[in-house]
Design a protein around this motif. Sequence first.
Motif, mmCIF file in Angstrom:
data_model
loop_
_atom_site.group_PDB
_atom_site.id
_atom_site.type_symbol
_atom_site.label_atom_id
_atom_site.label_comp_id
_atom_site.label_asym_id
_atom_site.label_seq_id
_atom_site.Cartn_x
_atom_site.Cartn_y
_atom_site.Cartn_z
ATOM 1 N N ASP A 107 0.827 -1.206 0.000
ATOM 2 C CA ASP A 107 0.000 0.000 0.000
ATOM 3 C C ASP A 107 0.866 1.262 0.000
ATOM 4 O O ASP A 107 0.581 2.221 -0.735
ATOM 5 C CB ASP A 107 -0.942 0.021 1.215
ATOM 6 C CG ASP A 107 -2.044 -1.021 1.090
ATOM 7 O OD1 ASP A 107 -2.201 -1.589 -0.017
ATOM 8 O OD2 ASP A 107 -2.722 -1.287 2.103
ATOM 9 N N PRO B 166 -6.031 -7.543 -9.266
ATOM 10 C CA PRO B 166 -7.329 -6.878 -9.059
ATOM 11 C C PRO B 166 -7.743 -6.854 -7.591
ATOM 12 O O PRO B 166 -8.382 -5.912 -7.138
ATOM 13 C CB PRO B 166 -8.301 -7.721 -9.887
ATOM 14 C CG PRO B 166 -7.493 -8.719 -10.649
ATOM 15 C CD PRO B 166 -6.087 -8.669 -10.189
ATOM 16 N N ARG B 167 -7.407 -7.891 -6.855
ATOM 17 C CA ARG B 167 -7.776 -7.868 -5.435
ATOM 18 C C ARG B 167 -6.520 -8.071 -4.570
ATOM 19 O O ARG B 167 -5.547 -8.673 -5.017
ATOM 20 C CB ARG B 167 -8.822 -8.942 -5.118
ATOM 21 C CG ARG B 167 -8.340 -10.357 -5.334
ATOM 22 C CD ARG B 167 -9.397 -11.380 -4.908
ATOM 23 N NE ARG B 167 -8.858 -12.727 -5.005
ATOM 24 C CZ ARG B 167 -8.138 -13.339 -4.065
ATOM 25 N NH1 ARG B 167 -7.853 -12.719 -2.933
ATOM 26 N NH2 ARG B 167 -7.701 -14.580 -4.237
ATOM 27 N N PRO B 168 -6.518 -7.535 -3.360
ATOM 28 C CA PRO B 168 -5.323 -7.671 -2.508
ATOM 29 C C PRO B 168 -5.159 -9.101 -1.979
ATOM 30 O O PRO B 168 -6.121 -9.866 -1.916
ATOM 31 C CB PRO B 168 -5.602 -6.706 -1.351
ATOM 32 C CG PRO B 168 -7.074 -6.482 -1.355
ATOM 33 C CD PRO B 168 -7.592 -6.757 -2.726
ATOM 34 N N HIS B 169 -3.939 -9.420 -1.632
ATOM 35 C CA HIS B 169 -3.622 -10.728 -1.044
ATOM 36 C C HIS B 169 -2.913 -10.502 0.293
ATOM 37 O O HIS B 169 -2.376 -9.429 0.545
ATOM 38 C CB HIS B 169 -2.726 -11.525 -1.987
ATOM 39 C CG HIS B 169 -3.400 -11.891 -3.267
ATOM 40 N ND1 HIS B 169 -4.070 -13.074 -3.467
ATOM 41 C CD2 HIS B 169 -3.544 -11.185 -4.428
ATOM 42 C CE1 HIS B 169 -4.581 -13.102 -4.683
ATOM 43 N NE2 HIS B 169 -4.275 -11.965 -5.293
ATOM 44 N N SER C 186 -3.607 -15.300 -9.860
ATOM 45 C CA SER C 186 -2.797 -14.616 -8.846
ATOM 46 C C SER C 186 -1.309 -14.673 -9.173
ATOM 47 O O SER C 186 -0.476 -14.556 -8.278
ATOM 48 C CB SER C 186 -3.018 -15.254 -7.474
ATOM 49 O OG SER C 186 -4.389 -15.337 -7.200
#
Lengths: 466, 466
Positions: free
Chosen positions: B258, B271-274, B304
Amino acid sequence: MHPELRSRLLAACGPGHLFDDPDLRSSYETDWTRRFSGKAVFVARPPDTAGVAAVVAACREFGVPLVPQGGNTGLVGGSIPRAGEAVLSLRRLDRIEDFDPIAGEVTAGAGVTLQALQEFVRPHGWDVGVDLASRASATIGGMVATNAGGVRVIRYGPMRHQVIGIEAVLADGAVLARLPGLLKDNTGYDLPGLLAGSEGTLAVVTRVRLRLIPARPARAVALLGLPSLAAALEVLGAVRRRAPGLEAAEVFFPEGLDLVLRHARLAAPFPRPHACYLLVECAGADDPAPALAAALESSVDPASVLFATSRADRDRLWAYRERHTEAISAEGIPHKLDVTLPASRLAGFEALVRARLAEAAPGTRPILFGHAGDGNLHVNILGAAPDDETPDDAVLRLVASLGGSISAEHGIGVAKKRWLNLTRGPADIQAMRAIKRALDPAGILNPGVIFDLEGLTPPARRREDG
Amino acid sequence: MHPELRSRLLAACGPGHLFDDPDLRSSYETDWTRRFSGKAVFVARPPDTAGVAAVVAACREFGVPLVPQGGNTGLVGGSIPRAGEAVLSLRRLDRIEDFDPIAGEVTAGAGVTLQALQEFVRPHGWDVGVDLASRASATIGGMVATNAGGVRVIRYGPMRHQVIGIEAVLADGAVLARLPGLLKDNTGYDLPGLLAGSEGTLAVVTRVRLRLIPARPARAVALLGLPSLAAALEVLGAVRRRAPGLEAAEVFFPEGLDLVLRHARLAAPFPRPHACYLLVECAGADDPAPALAAALESSVDPASVLFATSRADRDRLWAYRERHTEAISAEGIPHKLDVTLPASRLAGFEALVRARLAEAAPGTRPILFGHAGDGNLHVNILGAAPDDETPDDAVLRLVASLGGSISAEHGIGVAKKRWLNLTRGPADIQAMRAIKRALDPAGILNPGVIFDLEGLTPPARRREDG
């Protein structure tokens, strides 16, 4: 033996594991080579680290020097008693613990044999980074203490590079313990690395944590006939740069090949003889053969290359190299030297050593073979009297004059002490002696191995070490 | 300065290379971090090994302790004066010699920068096994003395494993010389390995011979989003076993990503956080991408994984990891810790450390990233007062309780001395002190680094050291 010493040793080792009976002692008093033997005042076989620490502390107090012993497969007389020492056998420390199949790490007691460890980890897709012909007897503790090498050093380094954690008993009985296994640890001096190769003179290794290497099932071997060792080293340079997974690079010469063909009744590998033979093995997760072939293509005459990928074919090519030792022994009792040269001087040495031997010890026959990728040649000399060190001296002086090492793998022990100062300078030896004195002021651990130390408290019986 | 000392130092260094003027001294008195600075009684810049030996001998005689200094890029205060020491700068020892393009070996003076050496060997198809962000300033001597690490340790080992020959000046001015470069040398104690990582406390490294690594032009990088560090370590195990040439395995977490996205203005990788990100790089003579893809196939959701083979694409993936340091600095002044955990405890540590910090130092924010393949995490802590060591103490105690190392790469210097006994036991520290006393009885070499030693001859002016 002083009754108090006996009772402390018995408490440390347990019944049946402390003996001074000559029959029971004898297998601990002669090494693998049968060249070195001596009487042990007793043999102590403690079961674990605490037992080792108790034996060391008691022996220090009573002034009994100790020879630590693993599988007793050394070649330089470093693991057998010489002058009134006791043998401290580590063979009962044979537990394999804390195997981590994800990270590829394992902890082995000093007495675990290499073969036992190989058989433990291989079903899980891992292997030990060092392999040796004496694997059934050689112990992990002894291999660390002597920094064992072997044919894979070019890829994985010697035993010192496999060690990521160590437990050892210092000369005062204190236990140095750093076992969790850390790949990176910059917190002061590298004591595990210092103990590796110290031949039992600084501490007694009791357990080690080792990094493992991934098992590499896909393998390719090439045997090449070449006009000279210099040409072989040039090809090897190309293979190192272009082929992945180079794991071994061995050389031998017509004199040795002829013995192998005769004694092992093998067919000659090539229609015509060559001045030098190079055997390379690559291993990987994927078939390394195409890359190896491509690396060789531009630099070698195809008629002088044999290629093998199947297990049987690979073994057939390896036999030309591996059967050297037995073929030489069938011919006579050789003087065995084990030397490293700087890479740039290896080829020059190979030419010079024959001339130097002809001059210094006429009638001797040198047979050379070894690990070309490491600059390590085994110089076997036939035709010299067993006790005549003239040829040894001539070869080792030549090695020293070229900046080499008088012992690549075997260590100094007692056999090579005479020549230590040829290749390690005064400042170097002074620093080593200072370290020995600092860590073993009473001279209790493997005295007389690597060097003799004047000024150490003589290891005579006494109660106080001050 | 005593006139005789001055004249001897001038003779050793030559005009213009001995200064005690504050303006000239100042760049030698503060390190890279700017956290550590101190006054040097003088700065000596000898031109060669003989000059270094003369400076050391003169300073020992006059009781002036020395801080050896290379590029001054250390992070733990080990290369700047603290209490009346002189600085011994090695930067003029900047010759590159005896490059062997067949064997892949080179000799570098202590003052050669890593970048200069890289630029020298790369056109010949070779590379240096260790690489660092501070390459333009970091010197080979300093990198050996501190056993530098970096992102490639998983494949090539730390600086200690690159060293195949060393020249160093001992505390009495004697020169330990073993430079030809030997890959195997079992003739006594491994002094090069002992000096590597000793942070200038045992000897002054003046030249080293290094083994080089083949340049690997074909590279593949994968960035993976994973549900946990434990999952990342499992994938990494599969990659190590099945893909050839694993050269780096880095991890980072959402908190760090971040910051990177915000400060470096990068687009999110997925597209999505891990919960955890793993970056792996493989390199070989041939394209390692197919084998890497195959190794990942069975264990990772394809949505992923990002794959890169071109230089630009690889750099784009690496940026998510490499820009952590600047993104953290943009947010505040972090406390920087550098720890290793045993492989089996790394995932547990990552979960525990956040809880432990929240408890011990509420309001602090940990940002973790590092070299997963080595068990090495950099723990950066934001939100703590610069002089408040509470969070450092909490983290390092947790590391120690899990069997880890309080310094993976940076060393102890003066900054981590307080915590040394957390991870090295009494027998270990006693052995280190004994070695220090044996090799530097007058305490002349980098005193106060790694540990303080009572009982050493105080480094006060005197003429005789006995």
